[in-house]
Design a protein around this motif. Structure first.
Motif, PDB file in Angstrom:
ATOM      1  N   ASN A  39       0.824  -1.215   0.000  1.00 15.96           N
ATOM      2  CA  ASN A  39       0.000   0.000   0.000  1.00 15.96           C
ATOM      3  C   ASN A  39       0.857   1.264   0.000  1.00 15.96           C
ATOM      4  O   ASN A  39       0.521   2.264   0.641  1.00 15.96           O
ATOM      5  CB  ASN A  39      -0.947   0.018   1.201  1.00 15.96           C
ATOM      6  N   GLY A  40       1.971   1.219  -0.723  1.00 15.30           N
ATOM      7  CA  GLY A  40       2.853   2.375  -0.791  1.00 15.30           C
ATOM      8  C   GLY A  40       3.720   2.584   0.437  1.00 15.30           C
ATOM      9  O   GLY A  40       4.456   3.572   0.516  1.00 15.30           O
ATOM     10  N   GLN A  41       3.663   1.671   1.398  1.00 15.85           N
ATOM     11  CA  GLN A  41       4.431   1.784   2.635  1.00 15.85           C
ATOM     12  C   GLN A  41       5.618   0.834   2.592  1.00 15.85           C
ATOM     13  O   GLN A  41       5.447  -0.385   2.476  1.00 15.85           O
ATOM     14  CB  GLN A  41       3.556   1.466   3.849  1.00 15.85           C
ATOM     15  N   ASP A  42       6.844   1.392   2.641  1.00 16.15           N
ATOM     16  CA  ASP A  42       8.045   0.561   2.686  1.00 16.15           C
ATOM     17  C   ASP A  42       8.358   0.195   4.127  1.00 16.15           C
ATOM     18  O   ASP A  42       8.227   1.020   5.035  1.00 16.15           O
ATOM     19  CB  ASP A  42       9.245   1.305   2.092  1.00 16.15           C
ATOM     20  N   GLY A  43       8.812  -1.037   4.318  1.00 14.28           N
ATOM     21  CA  GLY A  43       9.185  -1.444   5.659  1.00 14.28           C
ATOM     22  C   GLY A  43       9.666  -2.875   5.698  1.00 14.28           C
ATOM     23  O   GLY A  43       9.550  -3.629   4.728  1.00 14.28           O
ATOM     24  N   LYS A  44      10.206  -3.240   6.840  1.00  9.90           N
ATOM     25  CA  LYS A  44      10.681  -4.598   7.090  1.00  9.90           C
ATOM     26  C   LYS A  44       9.614  -5.348   7.869  1.00  9.90           C
ATOM     27  O   LYS A  44       9.085  -4.852   8.866  1.00  9.90           O
ATOM     28  CB  LYS A  44      11.990  -4.556   7.884  1.00  9.90           C
ATOM     29  N   VAL A  45       9.286  -6.560   7.424  1.00 13.31           N
ATOM     30  CA  VAL A  45       8.235  -7.352   8.069  1.00 13.31           C
ATOM     31  C   VAL A  45       8.753  -7.823   9.424  1.00 13.31           C
ATOM     32  O   VAL A  45       9.750  -8.549   9.512  1.00 13.31           O
ATOM     33  CB  VAL A  45       7.828  -8.554   7.198  1.00 13.31           C
ATOM     34  N   ILE A  46       8.077  -7.401  10.486  1.00  9.40           N
ATOM     35  CA  ILE A  46       8.463  -7.767  11.847  1.00  9.40           C
ATOM     36  C   ILE A  46       7.625  -8.925  12.370  1.00  9.40           C
ATOM     37  O   ILE A  46       8.122  -9.827  13.036  1.00  9.40           O
ATOM     38  CB  ILE A  46       8.330  -6.544  12.785  1.00  9.40           C
ATOM     39  N   LYS A  47       6.343  -8.918  12.032  1.00 12.78           N
ATOM     40  CA  LYS A  47       5.451  -9.944  12.560  1.00 12.78           C
ATOM     41  C   LYS A  47       4.272 -10.119  11.620  1.00 12.78           C
ATOM     42  O   LYS A  47       3.767  -9.154  11.069  1.00 12.78           O
ATOM     43  CB  LYS A  47       4.960  -9.553  13.973  1.00 12.78           C
ATOM     44  N   ILE A  48       3.864 -11.372  11.439  1.00 17.46           N
ATOM     45  CA  ILE A  48       2.666 -11.689  10.659  1.00 17.46           C
ATOM     46  C   ILE A  48       1.666 -12.295  11.633  1.00 17.46           C
ATOM     47  O   ILE A  48       1.723 -13.488  11.954  1.00 17.46           O
ATOM     48  CB  ILE A  48       2.976 -12.660   9.511  1.00 17.46           C
ATOM     49  N   ALA A  49       0.768 -11.480  12.148  1.00 15.86           N
ATOM     50  CA  ALA A  49      -0.232 -11.937  13.101  1.00 15.86           C
ATOM     51  C   ALA A  49      -1.474 -12.409  12.357  1.00 15.86           C
ATOM     52  O   ALA A  49      -1.563 -12.326  11.127  1.00 15.86           O
ATOM     53  CB  ALA A  49      -0.570 -10.813  14.080  1.00 15.86           C
ATOM     54  N   LEU A  50      -2.455 -12.902  13.116  1.00 18.98           N
ATOM     55  CA  LEU A  50      -3.667 -13.400  12.482  1.00 18.98           C
ATOM     56  C   LEU A  50      -4.541 -12.271  11.961  1.00 18.98           C
ATOM     57  O   LEU A  50      -5.356 -12.481  11.063  1.00 18.98           O
ATOM     58  CB  LEU A  50      -4.464 -14.251  13.482  1.00 18.98           C
ATOM     59  N   ARG A  51      -4.398 -11.069  12.489  1.00 14.85           N
ATOM     60  CA  ARG A  51      -5.259  -9.969  12.069  1.00 14.85           C
ATOM     61  C   ARG A  51      -4.498  -8.877  11.341  1.00 14.85           C
ATOM     62  O   ARG A  51      -5.059  -8.204  10.479  1.00 14.85           O
ATOM     63  CB  ARG A  51      -5.964  -9.372  13.299  1.00 14.85           C
TER      64      ARG A  51
END
Length: 386
Positions: free
Chosen positions: A218-230
């Motif tokens: 969505n146009g937001q750059d970043g490093k994935v820290i956590k993939i939660a259920l929500r």
């Protein structure tokens, strides 16, 4: 006077409490008899507690002596010790409740419930161990393991609570039916939450990115820290955390910079038309080859290419490769290379053009009364000999 008043107050309080106990039990209870009975039960309870604690310590000491000091440091021994501690606590609790007049039916129900709870705990530990071995053997993603553990924990916890309540005479079918009705109501009230939950499961199964990847969502750059259920958590290079709903993540375009390992940086550079592209390349290549964070392996050599001919410049593009670990500092690397490019081009006398505007006023007749005397004056001014 004060002693008489205190004695009267104490007598009145004792009489009131005695009347209250008589109203509750239907029998007259003396305070001395009641205190003696409570004290004796308390002493017996302490003895039972000491007995079970001593039995627990003897059992753990014997097991540690048999298996040795080295094996006693392993997690399995810690789990056995927790189980023995739980059984000792359950036995002490049953003995203490029996001293205070608990019915045999209640004690049996509590014993069955306690043993079933222990059985669920042991089953959960076995399942967790099997899952850990499966993750290590098949290389399962940690996010999927987290999802499966959460689902199994919810299911096992619900089943354990229902089973324990059934030992005390609760209607299990009514409880399950009530949970079903509550689940339907919650489903209608939290449709967006369920959508995010389902999208989270989809992301964990399809795995368009992993924890630690650099992405654009969505146009937001970043490093994935956590993939939660929500939600999915990102951390930007400015150390700002962003939580994006999984429903939005699953329905948007995802750019993953870490999926294929190394990443190429494209740095635009413009030079004047009067300059030579070959000369500029010869000046720039030592900068790229000497940079410590630029890769130089086979197929990843730094390059300087002419990409287009602009309105006022020849547009070059510097292409370099960096490792996935350097994605955290990608802007710094690009800024460092660009600064060195500027310095070496200036040192080599290669012009970096910039847009400019040229104004022609020869046909501006409205300015003639102002400019004509100026031209005449400049023409009449004698030249200065140098």
């Amino acid at each position: 006077m004060a002693e008489t008043f205190t004695a009267a107050v104490a007598e009145q309080v004792g009489q009131n409490l005695g009347d209250a106990l008589q109203a509750l039990t239907g029998e007259h209870v003396g305070w001395g008899e009641l205190m003696a009975q409570l004290l004796s039960q308390l002493l017996i309870s302490i003895l039972y507690l000491a007995l079970f604690v001593g039995a627990y310590l003897l059992l753990i000491g014997a097991i540690r002596l048999v298996i040795g000091k080295e094996r006693a440091q392993k997690p399995l021994f810690s789990q056995v010790r927790s189980g023995a501690r739980y059984l000792a606590g359950l036995g002490a609790l049953l003995a203490i409740l029996a001293q205070f007049g608990a019915s045999p039916e209640f004690l049996k129900a509590m014993a069955r419930a306690g043993l079933m709870a222990l059985g669920f705990f042991v089953a959960w530990m076995i399942v967790g161990r099997l899952m850990k071995e499966g993750v290590a053997r098949y290389g399962m993603d940690p996010s999927i393991r987290q999802l499966v553990e959460n689902l199994l924990l919810v299911l096992a916890g619900t089943l354990a609570v229902v089973t324990v309540l059934a030992q005390f005479g609760f209607d299990v079918l009514s409880i399950i039916a009530g949970l079903g009705i509550v689940g339907i109501a919650v489903g209608f009230a939290a449709q967006s939450t369920l959508a995010n939950f389902i999208a989270g499961i989809t992301l964990l199964i399809e795995r368009p990115f992993h924890i630690g990847d650099w992405v654009t969502i969505n146009g937001q750059d970043g490093k994935v820290i956590k993939i939660a259920l929500r939600t999915t958590w990102l951390r930007t290079r400015d150390n700002i955390f962003t939580m994006i709903p999984n429903d939005s993540v699953a329905s948007s375009d995802i750019v993953n910079y870490s999926a294929e390992g190394v990443t190429r940086l494209n740095i635009p550079v413009g030079i004047a038309y009067k300059e030579s592209v070959k000369a500029a390349r010869e000046v720039l290549m030592p900068v790229l080859l000497g940079h410590p964070e630029v890769l130089q392996g086979a197929g990843m050599e730094p390059r300087v290419m002419l990409t287009s001919l602009g309105d006022s410049s020849m547009n070059l593009e510097v292409k370099v490769w960096i490792t996935p670990d350097n994605l955290d500092v990608q802007p710094r690397i690009m800024a460092d290379i660009l600064e060195q490019i500027k310095e070496v081009l200036d040192a080599a006398g290669i012009e970096i053009p910039f847009p400019h505007l040229q104004l022609f006023i020869d046909d501006a007749k409205g300015l003639k009364p102002i400019l004509e005397p100026l031209y005449t004056k400049l023409a009449a001014k004698p030249a200065v000999n140098k």
